[in-house]
Scaffold this active site. Structure first.
Site, mmCIF file in Angstrom:
data_model
loop_
_atom_site.group_PDB
_atom_site.id
_atom_site.type_symbol
_atom_site.label_atom_id
_atom_site.label_comp_id
_atom_site.label_asym_id
_atom_site.label_seq_id
_atom_site.Cartn_x
_atom_site.Cartn_y
_atom_site.Cartn_z
ATOM 1 N N LYS A 121 27.024 33.577 23.581
ATOM 2 C CA LYS A 121 26.232 32.665 24.393
ATOM 3 C C LYS A 121 25.399 31.764 23.496
ATOM 4 O O LYS A 121 24.821 32.210 22.509
ATOM 5 C CB LYS A 121 25.312 33.456 25.329
ATOM 6 C CG LYS A 121 25.659 33.287 26.799
ATOM 7 C CD LYS A 121 24.672 33.976 27.701
ATOM 8 C CE LYS A 121 24.955 33.576 29.150
ATOM 9 N NZ LYS A 121 23.986 34.143 30.087
ATOM 10 N N GLU A 177 23.561 43.484 44.990
ATOM 11 C CA GLU A 177 22.494 43.423 45.975
ATOM 12 C C GLU A 177 22.619 44.507 47.045
ATOM 13 O O GLU A 177 21.622 45.114 47.457
ATOM 14 C CB GLU A 177 22.478 42.040 46.638
ATOM 15 C CG GLU A 177 22.088 40.903 45.724
ATOM 16 C CD GLU A 177 23.230 40.352 44.891
ATOM 17 O OE1 GLU A 177 22.999 39.439 44.075
ATOM 18 O OE2 GLU A 177 24.376 40.838 45.060
ATOM 19 N N ARG A 189 23.661 38.612 50.979
ATOM 20 C CA ARG A 189 24.734 39.560 50.678
ATOM 21 C C ARG A 189 24.427 40.967 51.180
ATOM 22 O O ARG A 189 25.330 41.791 51.293
ATOM 23 C CB ARG A 189 24.972 39.611 49.168
ATOM 24 C CG ARG A 189 25.519 38.319 48.597
ATOM 25 C CD ARG A 189 25.772 38.440 47.113
ATOM 26 N NE ARG A 189 26.720 37.420 46.684
ATOM 27 C CZ ARG A 189 27.473 37.499 45.618
ATOM 28 N NH1 ARG A 189 27.396 38.561 44.842
ATOM 29 N NH2 ARG A 189 28.306 36.547 45.298
#
Length: 623
Positions: free
Chosen positions: A277, A365, A393
């Protein structure tokens, strides 16, 4: 060097050598750093996939072949290669280029994303459609190792693994999502990446076979057996995928070779790509806290982020964290659960002080909510910190597992309301209509820092689930003192300014602006406009509503939320039920998806600015 702004489509890459492609990658990185320093955006994720994206466009042919990007915040190089570089000065701005895949922007964007773990399911659907229609193209899903902590990804992998349908899943493994990755899969990747015995054996065999074509052919057949003997059968092999990797995600030659192999396989393929990254920008490469995941404008030379914060103000997320710290000092039952959003929800300070009571479950979630319910049955006081847009969700878990059992789980709904640059996938405008019908649930929203502390304290005295909403912006910094926290009567509203001609009913920090507006109307036009703080969205303050009905004045209900099923709808339902005739005007988000832009620009477009409210008040009073 390449003039990035003149790229119209990726076909030119087909004729480039490896060396020329590397020059292209370097130029794309330079362009990204220059451009994002002026606009802000997702820096680290995009710098990490430059070579991977170039290699994909070298091997495949979009838009015929389909690329599906999980989450979608890593598509900037893809956008550049498909002819959108000239619009990068408008990135994530009002009416400008989206920071995510957008089908209306380009035929090369075949799927829109913004939430994690959806890519493989979408890819499976496209693969089935292709086969049922007897067409012939490749479907490629790119998913990060962080997104693989989401259960939906496993549902798709489980489904497609043994179907023998052609599908390519590229796992972009950078060992870091927005927050540090957690879970067993992260450890499996660590084993695949770093098994010293396997890697040492692999390099020795390569040297031995360097000049032997016959031995190369023989040993390639044994390669899978050797890998399984040294490492053990991988999860993906067991699920029916051909596994390729791990591959250096910044080595174009290796990437292209393995992508070409994947094209020839008549079954689902996993390509495990290891990337870094922030590749190519030192400040982003060294970031371990997720700061460069998404930033505003920055100085590219010094790495300093240009946003200047008022020292007297802090983010709402940080203030909620401070309240949690204070509550936890005095109650060992309080614990915090987050679905991979420690940094985003500003929970770093809590983690430092209470590492055992801060539980990061990954991008899951649904699991976070039901886990909190399990803790609550055993006498704990869990707080689930979750973005409004991600909370959708977990509706079934809130409804079925928490509310039905009247479990005292407190949900901190972060980013409630318009969020700005992230756009339609992230606007926090649906949690009120979603949760208002759920029995046993209390929903509240504070107007300021003091009220936030009192409502949070109150939340833990309630039997059943509690939702406390707070916006993305900043709030006046105040010290949180446990002894000064007070219980607020559930369902009670407060009158911030009395009125005789009309009343504004709203919630959250905008109430201060409404008080100022009401005073202005009084001073300039003699209009007596009252302002009511509807800090409890559910239950309503029916006593106060009855008093307002007797006044026979119009009510303007303002909410930075979907108007269908919102607070205004709840008030109308109450008056209809009690057969009281009241002029209720609802101002909220209409029945549409809200695009990206500044909060000010969006509210003006939706006719929800202070000026629009002022005009509405003048009309209802003068009618």
């Amino acid at each position: 060097m390449y003039d990035i702004n003149k790229i119209t489509d990726p076909s030119f890459i087909k004729n480039l050598s490896i060396q020329e492609m590397q020059v292209l990658c370097d130029d794309v990185r330079t362009f990204l750093i220059d451009s994002l320093s002026q606009t802000g955006g997702h820096v680290s994720s995009n710098l990490g996939v430059v070579e991977l994206t170039v290699a994909m466009h070298k091997v495949f042919n979009t838009p015929e072949d389909k690329f599906i990007w999980d989450v979608g915040h890593q598509v900037y190089t893809h956008k550049i290669l498909t002819g959108r570089a000239q619009r990068f000065n408008t990135l994530r701005q009002y009416k400008g280029l989206s920071g995510f895949p957008k089908r209306e922007e380009s035929p090369h964007d075949c799927w829109e994303t913004g939430h994690a773990s959806t890519s493989i399911s979408a890819a499976v659907g496209m693969a089935y459609a292709r086969d049922l229609k007897k067409e012939n193209y490749h479907v490629v899903a790119v998913i990060g190792d962080g997104s693989l902590t989401g259960g939906m990804a496993y549902e798709a992998l489980n489904h497609i693994g043994h179907t023998n349908r052609r599908l390519i899943v590229i796992i972009n493994d950078n060992e870091m999502s927005i927050s540090q990755n957690v879970g067993a899969l992260h450890n499996i990747f660590g084993n695949l990446r770093t098994n010293a015995s396997y890697l040492k054996t692999k390099h020795r065999v390569k040297r031995l076979l360097k000049n032997s074509v016959v031995l190369k052919r023989l040993m390639s057949r044994a390669k899978v057996r050797v890998k399984r003997f040294v490492i053990g059968e991988s999860l993906f092999d067991a699920m029916g995928f051909k596994y390729l990797g791990p591959i250096d995600g910044h080595n174009l030659e290796e990437l292209i070779k393995n992508l070409n192999v994947a094209k020839t396989v008549d079954k689902p393929v996993i390509i495990h790509v290891k990337t870094k990254k922030g590749k190519g920008y030192t400040y982003a490469e060294q970031d371990k806290q997720g700061i460069w995941h998404g930033v505003g404008k920055f100085n590219k030379e010094t790495g300093s982020i240009c946003a200047v914060r008022d020292q007297e103000r802090i983010s709402w997320s940080q203030h909620i964290c401070n309240i949690l710290i204070e509550l936890s000092k005095h109650d060992s039952r309080v614990a915090v659960i987050t679905p991979a959003m420690i940094n985003g929800s500003a929970l770093n300070d809590y983690q430092k002080l209470y590492p055992d009571r801060l539980i990061d479950v990954g991008i899951a979630e649904e699991h976070a909510v039901t886990m909190a319910g399990g803790m609550a049955t055993q006498g704990m006081k869990p707080f689930v910190s979750i973005y409004s847009t991600f909370f959708k969700r977990a509706f079934d878990q809130v409804h079925h597992d928490i509310a039905r059992q009247k479990l005292n789980v407190v949900f901190g709904v972060d980013r409630a309301g318009i969020v700005g640059a992230d756009g339609e996938t992230h606007q926090g405008i649906y949690d009120i209509p979603m949760l208002r019908p759920v029995p046993n649930l209390v929903m509240m929203m504070p107007k300021d820092a003091k009220e936030a502390g009192d409502l949070m304290y109150t939340a833990y005295q309630i039997e059943g689930p509690v939702v406390i909403r707070y916006p993305r912006g900043e709030v006046l910094k105040v010290d949180v003192n446990y002894e000064s926290l007070q219980c607020v009567r559930v369902g009670s509203w407060s009158t911030l300014k009395a009125g005789g001609d009309a009343y504004i009913i709203s919630m959250g920090p905008i109430l201060d602006e409404f008080v100022g507006l009401a005073q202005q109307l009084d001073d300039e036009l003699g209009m007596k406009v009252g302002v009511i703080n509807a800090r409890f969205i559910k239950p309503l303050d029916t006593k106060l509503l009855d008093e307002l009905a007797l006044k026979k004045v119009p009510l303007i209900v303002y909410e930075e939320s979907a108007v269908i099923g919102g607070l205004g709808t709840a008030i109308l339902e109450y008056y209809n039920q009690t057969k009281q005739e009241v002029d209720v005007r609802r101002l909220g988000i209409p029945d549409l998806y809200v695009q990206h832009g500044s909060v000010k620009e969006i509210l003006e477009e939706l006719h929800l600015s202070l000026q629009d409210v002022k005009q509405e008040i003048k009309q209802v009073i003068n009618k």
